[in-house]
Scaffold this motif. Structure first.
Motif, mmCIF file in Angstrom:
data_model
loop_
_atom_site.group_PDB
_atom_site.id
_atom_site.type_symbol
_atom_site.label_atom_id
_atom_site.label_comp_id
_atom_site.label_asym_id
_atom_site.label_seq_id
_atom_site.Cartn_x
_atom_site.Cartn_y
_atom_site.Cartn_z
ATOM 1 N N SER A 135 4.692 4.496 -7.042
ATOM 2 C CA SER A 135 4.747 3.764 -8.307
ATOM 3 C C SER A 135 3.774 4.371 -9.316
ATOM 4 O O SER A 135 4.102 4.540 -10.492
ATOM 5 C CB SER A 135 4.415 2.297 -8.073
ATOM 6 O OG SER A 135 4.389 1.596 -9.280
ATOM 7 N N ILE B 184 2.406 1.774 -3.578
ATOM 8 C CA ILE B 184 1.529 1.985 -4.733
ATOM 9 C C ILE B 184 1.551 3.429 -5.204
ATOM 10 O O ILE B 184 1.725 3.703 -6.390
ATOM 11 C CB ILE B 184 0.090 1.531 -4.424
ATOM 12 C CG1 ILE B 184 0.032 0.016 -4.415
ATOM 13 C CG2 ILE B 184 -0.894 2.088 -5.446
ATOM 14 C CD1 ILE B 184 -1.318 -0.543 -4.048
ATOM 15 N N ARG B 185 1.393 4.366 -4.291
ATOM 16 C CA ARG B 185 1.306 5.767 -4.697
ATOM 17 C C ARG B 185 2.572 6.230 -5.429
ATOM 18 O O ARG B 185 2.469 6.800 -6.519
ATOM 19 C CB ARG B 185 1.012 6.646 -3.496
ATOM 20 C CG ARG B 185 0.823 8.089 -3.880
ATOM 21 C CD ARG B 185 0.491 8.951 -2.702
ATOM 22 N NE ARG B 185 0.499 10.331 -3.112
ATOM 23 C CZ ARG B 185 -0.483 11.158 -2.891
ATOM 24 N NH1 ARG B 185 -1.547 10.759 -2.244
ATOM 25 N NH2 ARG B 185 -0.400 12.400 -3.303
ATOM 26 N N GLU C 218 0.832 -1.203 0.000
ATOM 27 C CA GLU C 218 0.000 0.000 0.000
ATOM 28 C C GLU C 218 0.868 1.256 0.000
ATOM 29 O O GLU C 218 0.577 2.221 -0.711
ATOM 30 C CB GLU C 218 -0.911 -0.016 1.223
ATOM 31 C CG GLU C 218 -1.882 1.135 1.302
ATOM 32 C CD GLU C 218 -2.757 1.029 2.529
ATOM 33 O OE1 GLU C 218 -2.954 2.053 3.185
ATOM 34 O OE2 GLU C 218 -3.219 -0.079 2.844
#
Length: 74
Positions: free
Chosen positions: A56, A53-54, A50
């Motif tokens: 990426s 993710i941002r 989690e």
């Protein structure tokens, strides 16, 4: 006397049954503890993913925007 012996045998069988039942419950409990450990590890991994993710997504969007802006210049 025979009645007492019969009662003893009955109670002894009950005790044996409870011992088998107790053993089964211990196995089930151990299995559930292992499953809990596996689930906790999976939850920890999800937290790591989690957080990744941002950044990426931002890199990918930037790459797409960069590609698009370079493509328009041609």
């Amino acid at each position: 006397m025979d009645n007492k012996l019969q009662q003893f045998k009955i109670l002894n069988k009950e005790v044996e049954g409870f011992e088998v039942y107790n053993t089964q419950l211990k196995k089930q409990l151990n299995s559930q503890k292992q499953e809990m450990s596996a689930l906790n590890a999976a939850i920890d991994e999800v937290s790591v993913v989690e957080r990744q993710i941002r950044p990426s997504m931002i890199r990918r969007i930037d790459s797409l925007l960069n590609y698009r802006s370079n493509d328009n210049r041609v």
